[in-house]
Design an enzyme around this catalytic site. Structure first.
Site, PDB file in Angstrom:
ATOM      1  N   ARG A  15       0.833  -1.193   0.000  1.00 14.74           N
ATOM      2  CA  ARG A  15       0.000   0.000   0.000  1.00 14.74           C
ATOM      3  C   ARG A  15       0.872   1.247   0.000  1.00 14.74           C
ATOM      4  O   ARG A  15       2.070   1.193   0.275  1.00 14.74           O
ATOM      5  CB  ARG A  15      -0.930  -0.009   1.218  1.00 14.74           C
ATOM      6  CG  ARG A  15      -2.027  -1.037   1.158  1.00 14.74           C
ATOM      7  CD  ARG A  15      -2.845  -1.087   2.439  1.00 14.74           C
ATOM      8  NE  ARG A  15      -2.069  -1.623   3.565  1.00 14.74           N
ATOM      9  CZ  ARG A  15      -2.546  -1.737   4.810  1.00 14.74           C
ATOM     10  NH1 ARG A  15      -3.773  -1.318   5.080  1.00 14.74           N
ATOM     11  NH2 ARG A  15      -1.794  -2.252   5.764  1.00 14.74           N
ATOM     12  N   LYS A  75       1.325   2.256   7.142  1.00  9.53           N
ATOM     13  CA  LYS A  75       1.608   1.483   8.349  1.00  9.53           C
ATOM     14  C   LYS A  75       2.463   2.274   9.328  1.00  9.53           C
ATOM     15  O   LYS A  75       3.079   3.278   8.981  1.00  9.53           O
ATOM     16  CB  LYS A  75       2.317   0.167   7.990  1.00  9.53           C
ATOM     17  CG  LYS A  75       1.394  -0.858   7.369  1.00  9.53           C
ATOM     18  CD  LYS A  75       0.169  -1.138   8.218  1.00  9.53           C
ATOM     19  CE  LYS A  75       0.469  -1.816   9.530  1.00  9.53           C
ATOM     20  NZ  LYS A  75      -0.739  -1.991  10.388  1.00  9.53           N
ATOM     21  N   TYR A  94      -1.311   5.050  10.264  1.00 12.39           N
ATOM     22  CA  TYR A  94      -1.722   4.141  11.327  1.00 12.39           C
ATOM     23  C   TYR A  94      -0.557   3.981  12.302  1.00 12.39           C
ATOM     24  O   TYR A  94       0.603   3.874  11.883  1.00 12.39           O
ATOM     25  CB  TYR A  94      -2.097   2.764  10.763  1.00 12.39           C
ATOM     26  CG  TYR A  94      -3.411   2.719  10.041  1.00 12.39           C
ATOM     27  CD1 TYR A  94      -4.602   2.955  10.720  1.00 12.39           C
ATOM     28  CD2 TYR A  94      -3.470   2.430   8.679  1.00 12.39           C
ATOM     29  CE1 TYR A  94      -5.818   2.915  10.057  1.00 12.39           C
ATOM     30  CE2 TYR A  94      -4.684   2.384   8.007  1.00 12.39           C
ATOM     31  CZ  TYR A  94      -5.853   2.629   8.704  1.00 12.39           C
ATOM     32  OH  TYR A  94      -7.063   2.594   8.044  1.00 12.39           O
ATOM     33  N   HIS A  96      -1.235   2.325  15.954  1.00 16.57           N
ATOM     34  CA  HIS A  96      -1.543   1.169  16.812  1.00 16.57           C
ATOM     35  C   HIS A  96      -0.541   1.058  17.961  1.00 16.57           C
ATOM     36  O   HIS A  96       0.047   0.005  18.209  1.00 16.57           O
ATOM     37  CB  HIS A  96      -1.554  -0.125  15.984  1.00 16.57           C
ATOM     38  CG  HIS A  96      -2.598  -0.148  14.910  1.00 16.57           C
ATOM     39  ND1 HIS A  96      -3.948  -0.183  15.191  1.00 16.57           N
ATOM     40  CD2 HIS A  96      -2.495  -0.119  13.554  1.00 16.57           C
ATOM     41  CE1 HIS A  96      -4.635  -0.193  14.053  1.00 16.57           C
ATOM     42  NE2 HIS A  96      -3.777  -0.150  13.053  1.00 16.57           N
ATOM     43  N   GLU A 118      -6.190   5.570  13.256  1.00 21.07           N
ATOM     44  CA  GLU A 118      -7.162   4.702  13.939  1.00 21.07           C
ATOM     45  C   GLU A 118      -7.871   5.358  15.113  1.00 21.07           C
ATOM     46  O   GLU A 118      -8.832   4.793  15.639  1.00 21.07           O
ATOM     47  CB  GLU A 118      -6.498   3.398  14.402  1.00 21.07           C
ATOM     48  CG  GLU A 118      -5.547   3.528  15.571  1.00 21.07           C
ATOM     49  CD  GLU A 118      -4.125   3.862  15.174  1.00 21.07           C
ATOM     50  OE1 GLU A 118      -3.241   3.833  16.046  1.00 21.07           O
ATOM     51  OE2 GLU A 118      -3.889   4.147  13.973  1.00 21.07           O
ATOM     52  N   ASP A 270      -3.485  -5.943  15.545  1.00 24.90           N
ATOM     53  CA  ASP A 270      -2.793  -4.643  15.547  1.00 24.90           C
ATOM     54  C   ASP A 270      -2.858  -3.979  16.914  1.00 24.90           C
ATOM     55  O   ASP A 270      -1.998  -3.157  17.252  1.00 24.90           O
ATOM     56  CB  ASP A 270      -3.409  -3.696  14.497  1.00 24.90           C
ATOM     57  CG  ASP A 270      -2.842  -3.933  13.107  1.00 24.90           C
ATOM     58  OD1 ASP A 270      -1.645  -4.225  12.997  1.00 24.90           O
ATOM     59  OD2 ASP A 270      -3.601  -3.832  12.138  1.00 24.90           O
TER      60      ASP A 270
END
Length: 369
Positions: A15, A75, A94, A96, A118, A270
């Site tokens: 991605r 990520k 993101y 996490h 998130e 995650d």
């Protein structure tokens, strides 16, 4: 603003933070975009596409990090990337962090401002930047679970939907949110026997209304989960507490009671995972077997379908990227309380209470930050 898009370096992660169409929108708004060479090539977005949209191509990630004021990724930054961040930069991706103390400490040490997809919220409490990937992960969970159930892959050897005269597989979905609902939809579509477990009676009523007698709904208690897991062929863990570590709903003792060759798919990995026996895996080695039960715990599940995932994610993130670029992070979060909820780390401190609690780190309220 100078916006940088580095190539993702997590294993089998194809991605990319922005698609060419998103770059074009930002360039037309007066911003500069620097994209690392090959950042989108894994999903058919070549350097030439980005150049046609107005981006400049950088040879290395180091050039992107050194130049940019706003870094847009997918990520969480790997430790090598955290070392390249600096205190006058904003990172939007993101994170996490609740399940990754090492990354949190590295981000704090960088001094950068880190805003997590998130934990960005809408007024109704939903999570607009997590939703598209939750949709993908929910749908994927049933696909990969069905594949794992095949005997050649170590599974019990059952077909989810059965055939006439043969009972379908039993699928249990823990959590009736976005990912859980999409998992249930896929499992129902494949004619499995589906049960959704949730602690919200309101949500169970909604699911019952949507699916009718195509699925069963059960209120979440330890006893109910224990009974369901024992008989299940496939269990999908789809629970979420925004910013916080996922609760361990399935204990190791419960796993020991499951059928040999049953499958656990942990969408919540995650955030630390909702099965006590879960540990992070990769697309290169997605599964492991413990007590005869197959565990699929890939931390970037949507990365398996990166083209779909990238376009869906950019559709959701682009308005926020533009707001950050147009106004800077301070004015952007002052104007949008939901975006403010995304601020996880700033100037060496954790600014999201759930993250701080999960990591046992000091919490600095947003106002003081």
């Amino acid at each position: 603003m100078k916006i940088g898009v580095p190539k993702e370096i997590k294993i089998h992660e194809y991605r990319v933070g922005l698609v060419p169409a998103g770059v074009l929108e930002l360039v037309r708004a007066g911003h500069q975009v620097l994209v690392q060479t090959g950042a989108g090539s894994g999903i058919g977005f070549e350097d030439a596409h980005y150049q046609a949209a107005g981006a400049t191509i950088a040879a290395t990630a180091e050039q992107v990090f050194a130049w940019a004021e706003l870094i847009v990724k997918v990520k969480e930054p790997q430790l090598a990337e955290c070392k390249q961040l600096r205190k006058d930069q904003t990172l939007f991706t993101y994170l996490h962090l609740a399940a990754d103390r090492e990354q949190a400490l590295a981000l704090m040490a960088s001094g950068a401002t880190a805003i997590a997809y998130e934990t960005v919220t809408w007024p109704d409490g939903s999570l607009p930047l997590l939703t598209p990937m939750s949709e993908v992960a929910g749908r994927m969970s049933v696909q990969v679970g069905a594949n794992c159930l095949q005997k050649a892959n170590g599974g019990f050897g059952v077909l989810l939907g059965g055939v006439p005269g043969v009972a379908p597989a039993k699928v249990v979905v823990l959590g009736g949110g976005v990912s859980g609902t999409h998992a249930a939809e896929m499992a129902v579509g494949l004619r499995a026997e589906v049960t959704v477990v949730d602690r919200s009676v309101k949500r169970l009523r909604e699911l019952s209304s949507i699916f009718g007698n195509q699925l069963k709904t059960v209120y979440s208690t330890a006893h109910a989960i224990e009974e369901l897991v024992r008989e299940a062929d496939l269990v999908v863990g789809a629970v979420l507490i925004a910013g916080a570590a996922a609760p361990k709903l399935v204990t190791h003792a419960m796993v020991k009671t499951m059928k040999q060759g049953a499958v656990l798919v942990d969408i919540a990995i995650d955030q630390g995972g909702c099965f006590e026996t879960s540990r992070p895996t990769t697309h290169a080695e997605p599964t492991y077997i413990l007590d005869g039960v197959i565990h699929y715990c890939v931390t970037n599940m949507p990365g398996a379908v990166p083209r779909t995932s990238t376009v869906a994610l950019t559709n959701a993130t682009l308005p926020y990227v533009k707001a950050l670029a147009d106004h800077g992070w301070r004015k952007a979060i002052a104007a949008d309380r939901g975006l403010a909820q995304g601020l996880n780390v700033h100037a060496g401190a954790v600014t999201h209470e759930a993250v701080a609690r999960a990591l046992a780190l000091e919490y600095r309220p947003l106002a003081s930050a």
